[in-house]
Design an enzyme around this catalytic site. Sequence first.
Site, PDB file in Angstrom:
ATOM      1  N   CYS A 119      -8.919 -53.645 -70.663  1.00 34.28           N
ATOM      2  CA  CYS A 119      -7.803 -52.966 -70.608  1.00 34.28           C
ATOM      3  C   CYS A 119      -8.169 -51.774 -70.070  1.00 34.28           C
ATOM      4  CB  CYS A 119      -8.192 -51.971 -72.319  1.00 34.28           C
ATOM      5  SG  CYS A 119      -8.242 -52.810 -74.349  1.00 34.28           S
ATOM      6  N   HIS A 252      -4.272 -45.310 -70.634  1.00 36.09           N
ATOM      7  CA  HIS A 252      -4.589 -46.655 -71.775  1.00 36.09           C
ATOM      8  C   HIS A 252      -3.952 -46.081 -73.037  1.00 36.09           C
ATOM      9  CE1 HIS A 252      -5.217 -50.347 -73.344  1.00 36.09           C
ATOM     10  NE2 HIS A 252      -6.683 -50.065 -74.171  1.00 36.09           N
ATOM     11  N   ASN A 282      -1.144 -51.228 -78.798  1.00 35.17           N
ATOM     12  CA  ASN A 282      -1.631 -51.494 -77.364  1.00 35.17           C
ATOM     13  C   ASN A 282      -1.977 -52.780 -77.276  1.00 35.17           C
ATOM     14  OD1 ASN A 282      -3.933 -51.993 -76.200  1.00 35.17           O
ATOM     15  ND2 ASN A 282      -5.657 -50.968 -77.585  1.00 35.17           N
TER      16      ASN A 282
HETATM   17  O1  UT7 Z   1      -7.983 -50.710 -76.304  1.00 33.08           O
HETATM   18  C1  UT7 Z   1      -9.689 -50.548 -76.149  1.00 33.08           C
HETATM   19  C2  UT7 Z   1     -10.048 -49.643 -76.319  1.00 33.08           C
HETATM   20  N1  UT7 Z   1      -8.762 -49.830 -77.998  1.00 33.08           N
HETATM   21  C3  UT7 Z   1     -10.180 -47.827 -78.659  1.00 33.08           C
HETATM   22  O2  UT7 Z   1      -9.966 -47.405 -78.211  1.00 33.08           O
HETATM   23  C4  UT7 Z   1      -9.580 -48.557 -80.149  1.00 33.08           C
HETATM   24  C5  UT7 Z   1     -10.728 -47.478 -80.459  1.00 33.08           C
HETATM   25  N2  UT7 Z   1     -10.621 -47.104 -82.328  1.00 33.08           N
HETATM   26  C6  UT7 Z   1      -9.567 -46.858 -82.635  1.00 33.08           C
HETATM   27  O3  UT7 Z   1      -8.439 -45.816 -82.135  1.00 33.08           O
HETATM   28  C7  UT7 Z   1     -10.232 -46.014 -83.968  1.00 33.08           C
HETATM   29  O4  UT7 Z   1     -11.359 -46.354 -84.450  1.00 33.08           O
HETATM   30  C8  UT7 Z   1      -8.750 -47.763 -84.999  1.00 33.08           C
HETATM   31  C9  UT7 Z   1      -7.345 -47.359 -84.739  1.00 33.08           C
HETATM   32  C10 UT7 Z   1      -9.283 -48.652 -84.957  1.00 33.08           C
HETATM   33  C11 UT7 Z   1      -9.500 -46.803 -86.568  1.00 33.08           C
HETATM   34  O5  UT7 Z   1      -9.828 -45.560 -87.484  1.00 33.08           O
HETATM   35  P1  UT7 Z   1     -10.466 -44.979 -87.955  1.00 33.08           P
HETATM   36  O6  UT7 Z   1      -9.862 -43.897 -88.361  1.00 33.08           O
HETATM   37  O7  UT7 Z   1     -11.696 -45.166 -86.734  1.00 33.08           O
HETATM   38  O8  UT7 Z   1     -10.636 -45.649 -88.986  1.00 33.08           O
HETATM   39  P2  UT7 Z   1     -12.007 -46.315 -90.151  1.00 33.08           P
HETATM   40  O9  UT7 Z   1     -12.360 -47.785 -88.946  1.00 33.08           O
HETATM   41  O10 UT7 Z   1     -12.996 -45.255 -90.071  1.00 33.08           O
HETATM   42  O11 UT7 Z   1     -11.372 -46.713 -91.199  1.00 33.08           O
HETATM   43  C12 UT7 Z   1     -10.975 -46.064 -91.947  1.00 33.08           C
HETATM   44  C13 UT7 Z   1     -10.705 -46.257 -93.161  1.00 33.08           C
HETATM   45  C14 UT7 Z   1     -11.899 -47.073 -94.138  1.00 33.08           C
HETATM   46  O12 UT7 Z   1     -11.437 -47.411 -95.330  1.00 33.08           O
HETATM   47  P3  UT7 Z   1     -12.711 -46.766 -95.940  1.00 33.08           P
HETATM   48  O13 UT7 Z   1     -13.643 -47.683 -95.545  1.00 33.08           O
HETATM   49  O14 UT7 Z   1     -12.655 -45.393 -96.485  1.00 33.08           O
HETATM   50  O15 UT7 Z   1     -12.426 -47.474 -97.533  1.00 33.08           O
HETATM   51  C15 UT7 Z   1     -11.121 -48.497 -93.041  1.00 33.08           C
HETATM   52  O16 UT7 Z   1     -10.887 -50.197 -94.566  1.00 33.08           O
HETATM   53  O17 UT7 Z   1      -9.425 -47.359 -93.155  1.00 33.08           O
HETATM   54  C16 UT7 Z   1      -9.122 -48.208 -93.421  1.00 33.08           C
HETATM   55  N3  UT7 Z   1      -8.715 -49.167 -93.011  1.00 33.08           N
HETATM   56  C17 UT7 Z   1      -6.852 -49.188 -92.720  1.00 33.08           C
HETATM   57  N4  UT7 Z   1      -6.050 -48.981 -93.795  1.00 33.08           N
HETATM   58  C18 UT7 Z   1      -5.016 -49.375 -94.204  1.00 33.08           C
HETATM   59  C19 UT7 Z   1      -8.302 -49.987 -91.224  1.00 33.08           C
HETATM   60  N5  UT7 Z   1      -7.524 -50.492 -91.056  1.00 33.08           N
HETATM   61  C20 UT7 Z   1      -6.628 -50.388 -92.041  1.00 33.08           C
HETATM   62  C21 UT7 Z   1      -5.208 -50.941 -92.431  1.00 33.08           C
HETATM   63  N6  UT7 Z   1      -4.369 -50.276 -93.034  1.00 33.08           N
HETATM   64  N7  UT7 Z   1      -4.929 -51.548 -91.402  1.00 33.08           N
END
Ligand code: UT7
Length: 325
Positions: A119, A252, A282
Amino acid sequence: MPRTTRITGTGSHLPARRVTNADLAHDLASRGIETSDAWIVERTGIRARHFAADGVNASDLALAACRHALEAAGRRADEIDLIIVATSTPDMVFPSTAAILQAKLGVAGCPAFDVQAVCSGFVYALTVADALIRTGGARRALVVGAEVFSRILDFDDRTTCVLFGDGAGAVVLEASDEPGLLASELHADGRHVGILCVPGTVAGGRTLGDPLLKMDGQAVFKLAVGVLDEVARAVLAKAGREAGDVDWLIPHQANIRIMHSTAKRLKLAPERVVVTVDEHGNTSAASIPLALDVAVRDGRIRRGDTLLLEGVGGGFTWGAVLLDF
Ligand code: UT7
């Protein structure tokens, strides 16, 4: 030798198929995977992304973006003497997508190669093109970010498949004596290879290992917020400018929360941030030139504006370019 390099034209291209969060949630539900428009919008700011049709490759998206950029610059393809494509989803293992693009542009002879910094790829490619032009290796470059991330998504993994999309953006970068690229900063830290990768490879005529994208989203998020702030300050200091001089921040496009956090730390109003993540998702190396082109074409970015471009992603890589447009 030219004193600076300057972007003389921008272009972009998105595949026709627009997939909304609701479309994606519906498809995933049929595979027993639960997600929702509300979750995706709240956590990422993404509302839709575009997916390329079968048989459409990164070079095809790049070609369309380059044609728009060449037209905007008032240049023909045969006036270009350097082609760099930033991509992590190349048409083939080799040759480069840049070489394939060169042939599709109907030209031959000039150097053409890919840059692989995920990225951060466009910021890397722009910096390499700038250096080559400044040292006399070229006068007019096509610098492109082109991706078909839909090909490497695991649609059984809701934590990643809702995030990415396909597209391409391009600029024509030319030797100039007018203000242009002011400073650039590139970084990598390979200790974090595992937090965002496609671990598979090709050997013995077979794919070995997992060929689909893996990401530890929280680890990437934490690193991204820190390095984007550091690299913004470093590139501004290098150019002798201040955050208040920036007219447009073009980060990005991965997550609206990361983008707003970067702007807030720099004390830039949210209105100064070009946001396309809502409509593009993205698109990895394509996201910055796509966002740049959108804001140039809708009239927000004008000649003379100071732009801060920032990339971050797999590697772990990050970087920034400051320029007077
Ligand atoms: O391109 C290179 C750079 N990439 C980035 O910058 C990405 C950086 N990371 C992010 O943008 C975020 O970490 C994400 C968008 C990937 C995830 O967001 P988050 O707020 O960090 O969520 P999380 O991973 O802490 O997940 C929270 C909850 C989890 O459930 P529990 O364990 O709290 O029950 C996940 O299982 O959300 C759940 N979850 C979803 N729920 C519904 C994860 N993906 C989904 C989904 N739909 N698609």
